[in-house]
Design a protein around this motif. Structure first.
Motif, PDB file in Angstrom:
ATOM      1  N   UNK A   1      16.923  12.214 -34.926  1.00  0.00           N
ATOM      2  CA  UNK A   1      16.867  12.167 -33.458  1.00  0.00           C
ATOM      3  C   UNK A   1      15.607  12.844 -32.909  1.00  0.00           C
ATOM      4  N   UNK A   2      14.929  13.625 -33.745  1.00  0.00           N
ATOM      5  CA  UNK A   2      13.664  14.232 -33.322  1.00  0.00           C
ATOM      6  C   UNK A   2      12.574  13.175 -33.447  1.00  0.00           C
ATOM      7  N   UNK A   3      11.995  12.785 -32.308  1.00  0.00           N
ATOM      8  CA  UNK A   3      11.065  11.657 -32.261  1.00  0.00           C
ATOM      9  C   UNK A   3       9.706  11.939 -32.873  1.00  0.00           C
ATOM     10  N   UNK A   4       8.959  10.864 -33.083  1.00  0.00           N
ATOM     11  CA  UNK A   4       7.634  10.968 -33.693  1.00  0.00           C
ATOM     12  C   UNK A   4       6.689  11.850 -32.885  1.00  0.00           C
TER      13      UNK A   4
ATOM     14  N   UNK B   1       9.507  19.916 -35.283  1.00  0.00           N
ATOM     15  CA  UNK B   1       9.553  19.537 -36.697  1.00  0.00           C
ATOM     16  C   UNK B   1       9.223  20.715 -37.606  1.00  0.00           C
ATOM     17  N   UNK B   2      10.030  21.741 -37.493  1.00  0.00           N
ATOM     18  CA  UNK B   2       9.942  22.901 -38.379  1.00  0.00           C
ATOM     19  C   UNK B   2      11.291  23.604 -38.366  1.00  0.00           C
TER      20      UNK B   2
ATOM     21  N   UNK C   1      18.142  24.966 -37.133  1.00  0.00           N
ATOM     22  CA  UNK C   1      18.066  23.953 -38.179  1.00  0.00           C
ATOM     23  C   UNK C   1      16.984  24.278 -39.195  1.00  0.00           C
ATOM     24  N   UNK C   2      17.203  23.718 -40.399  1.00  0.00           N
ATOM     25  CA  UNK C   2      16.172  23.657 -41.429  1.00  0.00           C
ATOM     26  C   UNK C   2      15.706  22.211 -41.429  1.00  0.00           C
ATOM     27  N   UNK C   3      14.512  21.993 -40.935  1.00  0.00           N
ATOM     28  CA  UNK C   3      14.099  20.633 -40.602  1.00  0.00           C
ATOM     29  C   UNK C   3      13.839  19.765 -41.829  1.00  0.00           C
ATOM     30  N   UNK C   4      14.396  18.566 -41.766  1.00  0.00           N
ATOM     31  CA  UNK C   4      13.919  17.460 -42.598  1.00  0.00           C
ATOM     32  C   UNK C   4      14.139  16.178 -41.805  1.00  0.00           C
ATOM     33  N   UNK C   5      13.284  15.203 -42.048  1.00  0.00           N
ATOM     34  CA  UNK C   5      13.263  14.002 -41.215  1.00  0.00           C
ATOM     35  C   UNK C   5      14.544  13.190 -41.305  1.00  0.00           C
TER      36      UNK C   5
END
Length: 278
Positions: free
Chosen positions: A22-25, A31-32, A13-17
């Motif tokens: 589904x990627x938690x805090x 987160x990259x 993936x190319x991360x963006x929020x």
């Protein structure tokens, strides 16, 4: 001849929020961006030939993106993408994608659906009915509570190849095995269902897991599915929440190494090559 070792389950993936909500805090390690060059370094460390890239978003655009990656990198041997199986236009989607040599299967994030019987909705079942004629695997992503519905689904399609992701995500953290055990014993009777030994460390205690935690689950998998229907996958980069790439793959290999050389060759890559028609 050297064994062709295949990681049967990983993600890019190319991360963006917004797109990866589904990627938690607290999951900062995810987160990259995670892209093919990152994966290839990990494959090389443990002498794996390549991998199957699996969808992480329910988007036709992501399916298109993964297929382009597969075209560009020899190490990406196939793609399990996402199609809208409930769409009235699913036949048109299949016309677009099914002829692509890199598309090997389809998946939906069933365990996030509030309805445990989501996979039995008539429109969804209709979508599944079109996959076998297009030589596409269907991957089942569920928790143990969904196994009853999954059993009903696979019983409808004896000619469809199914793969059960992440050994159906048992509650390894708390050692809850009875519901999962009963369901896995039942679903394993369908010979068109295989299972991925993947995603286990993230169902365990992320900081304090030990190899012995997984033994009863792996023993049951080997007993019920046998060495012809087991695939190894890293679930990278999600696995990084609890372990490194090498740790995850060596954990599974360490359990199965007592098997014969022939059995190991199947589990480490032969089964994936056959099931995904690589």
């Amino acid at each position: 001849m050297a064994v062709r070792k295949i990681d049967a389950h990983q993600h890019f993936w190319k991360y963006n929020q917004t797109e990866y909500e589904w990627i938690g805090e607290d999951q900062h390690v995810l987160k990259r961006d995670f892209l093919p060059d990152d994966l290839i370094k990990e494959l090389d460390k443990i002498t794996y030939t390549g991998s199957i890239a699996v969808q992480a978003r329910q988007s036709l655009d992501e399916t298109r993106w993964l297929l382009k990656i597969a075209e560009q990198y020899d190490q990406i041997l196939g793609v399990v993408g996402w199609l809208d199986l409930q769409s009235r236009d699913v036949d048109k989607q299949l016309d677009e994608f099914a002829g692509n040599q890199w598309l090997k299967g389809v998946r939906h994030v069933l365990h996030d659906e509030p309805d445990n019987k989501y996979m039995l909705k008539p429109a969804f079942v209709n979508g599944i009915s079109m996959l076998a004629e297009n030589n596409l695997v269907y991957e089942i992503l569920i928790f143990p509570r969904h196994l009853a519905s999954a059993i009903e689904l696979v019983s409808l399609f004896p000619k469809q190849q199914f793969v059960l992701d992440h050994i159906a995500k048992p509650d390894i953290r708390n050692g809850n095995i009875s519901e999962w055990k009963k369901g896995m014993e039942h679903i394993s009777r369908f010979t068109n269902v295989s299972v991925k030994v993947s995603g286990m460390v993230t169902e365990a205690d992320h900081k304090n897991w030990k190899p012995a935690d997984f033994k009863p689950y792996l023993e049951l998998i080997l007993k019920t599915f046998g060495d012809d229907r087991i695939l190894l996958g890293s679930d990278w980069p999600v696995c990084l929440l609890a372990a490194s790439y090498s740790q995850v793959m060596c954990l599974a290999e360490g359990f199965f190494e007592k098997a014969s050389q022939k059995a190991m060759a199947k589990i480490q890559g032969g089964n994936a090559a056959r099931i995904y028609r690589l």
